[in-house]
Write a protein that holds these residues in place. Structure first.
Motif, PDB file in Angstrom:
ATOM      1  N   LYS A 150       8.136 -15.954   6.501  1.00 34.04           N
ATOM      2  CA  LYS A 150       7.976 -16.530   5.166  1.00 34.04           C
ATOM      3  C   LYS A 150       6.588 -16.191   4.643  1.00 34.04           C
ATOM      4  N   ALA A 151       6.399 -16.374   3.346  1.00 32.92           N
ATOM      5  CA  ALA A 151       5.164 -15.945   2.699  1.00 32.92           C
ATOM      6  C   ALA A 151       3.932 -16.631   3.267  1.00 32.92           C
ATOM      7  N   GLU A 152       4.049 -17.898   3.671  1.00 33.78           N
ATOM      8  CA  GLU A 152       2.903 -18.639   4.180  1.00 33.78           C
ATOM      9  C   GLU A 152       2.346 -18.023   5.462  1.00 33.78           C
ATOM     10  N   GLN A 153       3.182 -17.304   6.194  1.00 33.59           N
ATOM     11  CA  GLN A 153       2.745 -16.690   7.449  1.00 33.59           C
ATOM     12  C   GLN A 153       2.316 -15.239   7.273  1.00 33.59           C
ATOM     13  N   ALA A 154       2.637 -14.645   6.128  1.00 28.08           N
ATOM     14  CA  ALA A 154       2.465 -13.203   5.946  1.00 28.08           C
ATOM     15  C   ALA A 154       1.129 -12.818   5.316  1.00 28.08           C
ATOM     16  N   GLY A 155       0.225 -13.767   5.099  1.00 25.98           N
ATOM     17  CA  GLY A 155      -1.053 -13.444   4.489  1.00 25.98           C
ATOM     18  C   GLY A 155      -1.924 -12.568   5.377  1.00 25.98           C
ATOM     19  N   LEU A 156      -2.704 -11.695   4.758  1.00 21.22           N
ATOM     20  CA  LEU A 156      -3.658 -10.853   5.488  1.00 21.22           C
ATOM     21  C   LEU A 156      -4.962 -11.618   5.660  1.00 21.22           C
ATOM     22  N   ARG A 157      -5.515 -11.563   6.845  1.00 27.96           N
ATOM     23  CA  ARG A 157      -6.793 -12.224   7.093  1.00 27.96           C
ATOM     24  C   ARG A 157      -7.910 -11.182   7.174  1.00 27.96           C
ATOM     25  N   ALA A 169     -11.253 -14.495   4.125  1.00 25.95           N
ATOM     26  CA  ALA A 169     -10.215 -14.845   3.159  1.00 25.95           C
ATOM     27  C   ALA A 169      -8.840 -14.600   3.751  1.00 25.95           C
ATOM     28  N   VAL A 170      -7.847 -15.209   3.136  1.00 24.99           N
ATOM     29  CA  VAL A 170      -6.438 -14.930   3.424  1.00 24.99           C
ATOM     30  C   VAL A 170      -5.836 -14.368   2.147  1.00 24.99           C
ATOM     31  N   LEU A 171      -5.361 -13.123   2.217  1.00 24.11           N
ATOM     32  CA  LEU A 171      -4.857 -12.435   1.030  1.00 24.11           C
ATOM     33  C   LEU A 171      -3.333 -12.558   0.951  1.00 24.11           C
ATOM     34  N   PRO A 172      -2.793 -13.133  -0.110  1.00 24.42           N
ATOM     35  CA  PRO A 172      -1.340 -13.256  -0.259  1.00 24.42           C
ATOM     36  C   PRO A 172      -0.727 -11.956  -0.774  1.00 24.42           C
ATOM     37  N   GLY A 173       0.598 -11.908  -0.730  1.00 29.96           N
ATOM     38  CA  GLY A 173       1.285 -10.746  -1.297  1.00 29.96           C
ATOM     39  C   GLY A 173       2.652 -10.490  -0.705  1.00 29.96           C
ATOM     40  N   HIS A 174       2.787 -10.648   0.622  1.00 25.39           N
ATOM     41  CA  HIS A 174       4.052 -10.325   1.284  1.00 25.39           C
ATOM     42  C   HIS A 174       4.823 -11.586   1.651  1.00 25.39           C
ATOM     43  N   LYS A 175       6.120 -11.388   1.949  1.00 26.17           N
ATOM     44  CA  LYS A 175       6.990 -12.488   2.342  1.00 26.17           C
ATOM     45  C   LYS A 175       7.461 -12.382   3.780  1.00 26.17           C
ATOM     46  N   LEU A 176       7.349 -11.172   4.354  1.00 26.97           N
ATOM     47  CA  LEU A 176       7.755 -10.943   5.735  1.00 26.97           C
ATOM     48  C   LEU A 176       6.647 -10.202   6.473  1.00 26.97           C
ATOM     49  N   THR A 177       6.881  -9.870   7.732  1.00 26.88           N
ATOM     50  CA  THR A 177       5.872  -9.249   8.595  1.00 26.88           C
ATOM     51  C   THR A 177       5.280  -7.994   7.973  1.00 26.88           C
ATOM     52  N   VAL A 178       3.961  -7.925   7.992  1.00 27.06           N
ATOM     53  CA  VAL A 178       3.254  -6.717   7.558  1.00 27.06           C
ATOM     54  C   VAL A 178       3.270  -5.719   8.718  1.00 27.06           C
ATOM     55  N   ALA A 179       3.797  -4.520   8.460  1.00 25.81           N
ATOM     56  CA  ALA A 179       3.977  -3.530   9.519  1.00 25.81           C
ATOM     57  C   ALA A 179       2.728  -2.703   9.778  1.00 25.81           C
ATOM     58  N   GLN A 180       1.948  -2.421   8.735  1.00 24.88           N
ATOM     59  CA  GLN A 180       0.737  -1.620   8.924  1.00 24.88           C
ATOM     60  C   GLN A 180      -0.250  -1.900   7.797  1.00 24.88           C
ATOM     61  N   VAL A 193       1.870  -2.546   4.085  1.00 23.85           N
ATOM     62  CA  VAL A 193       3.313  -2.334   3.915  1.00 23.85           C
ATOM     63  C   VAL A 193       4.042  -3.300   4.824  1.00 23.85           C
ATOM     64  N   SER A 194       5.271  -3.658   4.428  1.00 25.30           N
ATOM     65  CA  SER A 194       5.907  -4.794   5.082  1.00 25.30           C
ATOM     66  C   SER A 194       7.408  -4.610   5.261  1.00 25.30           C
ATOM     67  N   ARG A 195       7.941  -5.493   6.072  1.00 25.32           N
ATOM     68  CA  ARG A 195       9.392  -5.565   6.248  1.00 25.32           C
ATOM     69  C   ARG A 195      10.092  -6.033   4.970  1.00 25.32           C
ATOM     70  N   ASP A 196       9.334  -6.591   4.039  1.00 28.60           N
ATOM     71  CA  ASP A 196       9.950  -7.034   2.786  1.00 28.60           C
ATOM     72  C   ASP A 196      10.159  -5.885   1.799  1.00 28.60           C
ATOM     73  N   ARG A 197       9.877  -4.630   2.255  1.00 31.36           N
ATOM     74  CA  ARG A 197      10.141  -3.404   1.497  1.00 31.36           C
ATOM     75  C   ARG A 197       9.158  -3.188   0.346  1.00 31.36           C
ATOM     76  N   HIS A 198       8.069  -3.911   0.340  1.00 31.15           N
ATOM     77  CA  HIS A 198       7.039  -3.775  -0.683  1.00 31.15           C
ATOM     78  C   HIS A 198       5.754  -3.217  -0.070  1.00 31.15           C
ATOM     79  N   TRP A 199       4.954  -2.572  -0.915  1.00 26.95           N
ATOM     80  CA  TRP A 199       3.559  -2.343  -0.543  1.00 26.95           C
ATOM     81  C   TRP A 199       2.682  -3.181  -1.458  1.00 26.95           C
TER      82      TRP A 199
END
Length: 378
Positions: A150-157, A169-180, A193-199
């Protein structure tokens, strides 16, 4: 300083610092002199009995040189074979070896002990197992991401490497696991880039260099996006996906827009790496004759889910650099040299002076547990 951050099937990031002997021996073997002294003055590292972290070992901690037991036996073998290692037995700290004046590559049994780095930081904050990390090229920042549903767990630190890895900071943007994650070569951008198919693209603040803010987000592929890589000019990046496509995105009119997609691959694309320099070839992509017409091509290494590794060349149409480039596969690893599993990562090593006939080096690692190193000759 020589620092290495690692993550595993745990929620903690561990940061290690190179001990003095490792830096000295690497410089002796490779001829590369490090511009800065190691972060610590530790001679080496050891794993304490029942301990979970590598501990620094300093001069004066020997507790007796070359003692008996397992540590002494290993040290005797090392001295007999290479004459380059001294072994100390420490009942309280465990066994460690200290290297001196290493002149030849050591064998595996020595590497198991003598390449230990002491752990200097543990970074907490992620709620799930670590999945992706990247450091800025200037060495100031570390970015990390964990598994997420979920989005709350997918933030970049973001962590400040210049201030004891203080969380920024914690950067929001994705809803699923960030792959790279990947910082641009000029460190002005951070791509994820993420499992949610977005960059997602984050922009660095000019006023506060340790601050990044969300800039752009795009639904880029129809399946999971596994990898991202930046062009050396920081004006383009490429994404690789399970949909068997690599798409190239370009900075145009103050926005990141799709420029082209490479031809569809035979399997899911799981790794992609843009070479830091271009190569000069004949206009058709072949070897340029001496004194003949030549053209600069961008070089991209591609790894597939079936273990295959390919090298692609791309170039813009003359006078239309912002338009779609043409790409073609220049080299492909033979069947018996490919990985037996998914290609996970690729990295280029380019000679200091690029000359015709001097090979480039491409390293790959795969789900088969192997690291393969290829020579790419132009």
């Amino acid at each position: 300083p020589l620092l290495y951050a690692s993550g595993a099937e745990e929620k903690v990031i561990r940061v290690f610092a190179a001990p003095a002997t490792f830096a000295e021996n690497m410089a002796s073997l490779s001829g590369v002199r490090y511009r800065e002294k190691p972060l610590t003055v530790a001679e080496g590292a050891c794993v304490p009995t029942l301990g979970l972290s590598n501990k620094a070992v300093f001069q004066g901690d020997d507790g007796g040189a070359g003692g008996g037991g397992a540590g002494g036996g290993a040290g005797d073998g090392a001295r007999a074979s290479a004459g380059a290692f001294e072994t100390c037995d420490q009942p309280m700290l465990g066994n460690f070896s200290r290297s001196s004046a290493l002149r030849a590559p050591p064998q595996e049994e020595y590497l198991l002990q003598n390449t230990l780095w002491p752990e200097v930081h543990k970074l907490y904050g992620h709620g799930n197992e670590l999945f992706a990390m990247a450091s800025s090229h200037d060495g100031q920042l570390l970015a990390s991401a964990c598994k997420a549903s979920k989005a709350e767990q997918a933030g970049l630190r973001l962590w400040d490497a210049t201030d004891g890895f203080k969380p920024l900071a914690v950067l929001p943007g994705h809803k699923l696991t960030v792959a790279q994650l990947a910082f641009s070569p000029d460190d002005a951008w951070l791509a994820s880039v993420s499992r949610d198919r977005h960059w997602c693209i984050y922009r660095r603040s000019d006023a506060a260099p340790t601050e990044f803010a969300p800039f752009s987000k795009h639904a880029a592929h129809e399946r999971i996006i596994w990898a991202v890589t930046w062009a050396p000019d920081s004006r383009s990046f490429a994404t690789a996906s399970r949909d068997k496509l690599i798409k190239v995105w370009h900075w145009k009119d103050a926005a990141w827009v799709l420029r082209e997609a490479l031809p569809k691959f035979e399997a899911s694309v799981t790794a992609v790496e843009w070479a830091p320099v271009r190569v000069c070839r004949a206009p058709d992509g072949g070897r340029a004759p001496d004194g003949g017409e030549s053209r600069e091509f961008s070089v991209v290494a591609v790894g597939l889910d079936n273990g295959c590794v390919e090298v692609w060349l791309g170039a813009a149409t003359v006078g239309a650099a912002d338009e779609a480039w043409s790409w073609h596969c220049a080299q492909r690893v033979s069947l018996h040299q490919r990985h037996a599993g998914t290609v996970k990562r690729l990295r280029w090593s380019i000679p200091a002076r690029d000359r015709v006939g001097v090979p480039w080096t491409l390293a790959s690692c795969g789900a088969d547990g192997a690291v393969r190193v290829y020579s790419v000759v132009w």
